[in-house]
Motif scaffolding. Structure first.
Motif, mmCIF file in Angstrom:
data_model
loop_
_atom_site.group_PDB
_atom_site.id
_atom_site.type_symbol
_atom_site.label_atom_id
_atom_site.label_comp_id
_atom_site.label_asym_id
_atom_site.label_seq_id
_atom_site.Cartn_x
_atom_site.Cartn_y
_atom_site.Cartn_z
ATOM 1 N N LYS A 18 0.859 -1.181 0.000
ATOM 2 C CA LYS A 18 0.000 0.000 0.000
ATOM 3 C C LYS A 18 0.894 1.229 0.000
ATOM 4 O O LYS A 18 1.693 1.435 0.931
ATOM 5 N N LEU A 19 0.805 2.061 -1.035
ATOM 6 C CA LEU A 19 1.650 3.242 -1.137
ATOM 7 C C LEU A 19 1.001 4.424 -0.404
ATOM 8 O O LEU A 19 -0.169 4.736 -0.622
ATOM 9 N N ASN A 20 1.793 5.060 0.453
ATOM 10 C CA ASN A 20 1.298 6.200 1.236
ATOM 11 C C ASN A 20 2.082 7.476 0.954
ATOM 12 O O ASN A 20 2.061 8.411 1.751
ATOM 13 N N PRO A 65 5.945 10.046 -9.619
ATOM 14 C CA PRO A 65 6.208 9.608 -8.240
ATOM 15 C C PRO A 65 5.916 8.126 -8.002
ATOM 16 O O PRO A 65 6.593 7.478 -7.197
ATOM 17 N N ILE A 66 4.933 7.582 -8.718
ATOM 18 C CA ILE A 66 4.643 6.149 -8.597
ATOM 19 C C ILE A 66 5.806 5.330 -9.138
ATOM 20 O O ILE A 66 6.249 4.358 -8.511
ATOM 21 N N LEU A 71 10.419 1.853 -8.059
ATOM 22 C CA LEU A 71 11.828 1.500 -8.248
ATOM 23 C C LEU A 71 12.552 1.391 -6.907
ATOM 24 O O LEU A 71 13.371 0.476 -6.702
ATOM 25 N N ALA A 72 12.268 2.299 -5.985
ATOM 26 C CA ALA A 72 12.909 2.267 -4.667
ATOM 27 C C ALA A 72 12.509 1.011 -3.906
ATOM 28 O O ALA A 72 13.340 0.360 -3.256
ATOM 29 N N ILE A 73 11.230 0.642 -3.991
ATOM 30 C CA ILE A 73 10.757 -0.568 -3.310
ATOM 31 C C ILE A 73 11.368 -1.811 -3.938
ATOM 32 O O ILE A 73 11.797 -2.734 -3.234
ATOM 33 N N GLU A 79 17.385 -6.148 -3.931
ATOM 34 C CA GLU A 79 18.772 -5.775 -3.651
ATOM 35 C C GLU A 79 19.582 -5.565 -4.920
ATOM 36 O O GLU A 79 20.733 -5.985 -5.028
ATOM 37 N N GLU A 80 18.955 -4.918 -5.891
ATOM 38 C CA GLU A 80 19.647 -4.482 -7.099
ATOM 39 C C GLU A 80 18.904 -3.298 -7.692
ATOM 40 O O GLU A 80 17.749 -3.036 -7.353
ATOM 41 N N SER A 81 19.572 -2.565 -8.565
ATOM 42 C CA SER A 81 18.997 -1.345 -9.129
ATOM 43 C C SER A 81 18.229 -1.648 -10.410
ATOM 44 O O SER A 81 18.621 -2.522 -11.201
#
Length: 201
Positions: A18-20, A65-66, A71-73, A79-81
């Motif tokens: 759930k994105l906040n 922003p989504i 990408l950050a999650i 554990e990779e970009s």
């Protein structure tokens, strides 16, 4: 701290989050989406409807922003970009798209890019009884996940999946994307998911 639900399905991990993030404004995204109907680009006319709707990122900046949050999650989980290619990064194509299912419509069994590692879907408008996300194993076993507005689902791009019929009286709207391992080679992809990756139900 984000609440991440993890599901294991025949050796594949599926994540529901759930994105906040306050920067994510679903109303703005939907307004931008419908404001620019004349700029829609389509792919995959299947079952009498267009599966994918593409808009340039400068026309729907509220999706950025989504994509960044996803990408950050994904980086935290795997554990990779990763990168989601789009025109603002200098690519000639966009690896995100909208899916609008009208009442009575569904999405057939398919998977995504061979060269993408992770795919995702963010739910923008999910009326009651508008269809669930289903994953299908090679043995035809099914794992069903109920979508919810504001929820993000990440899963392996190779995993077959489909969406059941929209039995509501409203449109079901989602934003999907493909994540590629970074650094990215732009000679291995064309926009959207591959038409030959659709399968019989």
């Amino acid at each position: 701290m984000k609440s991440i639900d993890k599901y294991s399905f025949y050796g594949n991990n599926i994540f529901s989050i759930k994105l906040n993030n306050k920067k994510i404004n679903i109303d703005n995204i939907l307004n931008e989406l419908f404001l620019h109907k004349s700029h829609y680009l389509y792919s995959h006319f299947i079952c009498k409807r267009w599966e994918n709707i593409y808009l340039q990122p400068n026309l729907v900046p509220s999706v950025l922003p989504i994509l960044s949050e996803s990408l950050a999650i994904a980086k935290n989980i795997y554990e990779e970009s990763f990168i989601i290619p789009h025109e603002l990064f200098g690519f000639s194509f966009n690896e995100y798209w909208f899916n609008i299912a009208n009442p009575g419509e569904s999405t057939g069994v398919h998977n995504h890019k061979k060269k993408s590692k992770v795919s995702g879907v963010f739910y923008l408008q999910i009326p009651k009884n508008s269809g669930n996300l289903n994953f299908k194993s090679e043995r035809s076993e099914i794992f069903e996940l109920k979508p919810k507005t504001g929820k993000l689902v990440l899963f392996p791009s190779k995993l077959n999946h489909f969406v059941t019929k929209n039995k509501s009286d409203e449109q079901r709207i989602s934003l999907a994307f493909n994540c590629f391992t970074y650094p990215f080679k732009d000679d291995i992809v064309i926009s959207g998911y591959e038409k030959n990756n659709f399968f019989p139900m």
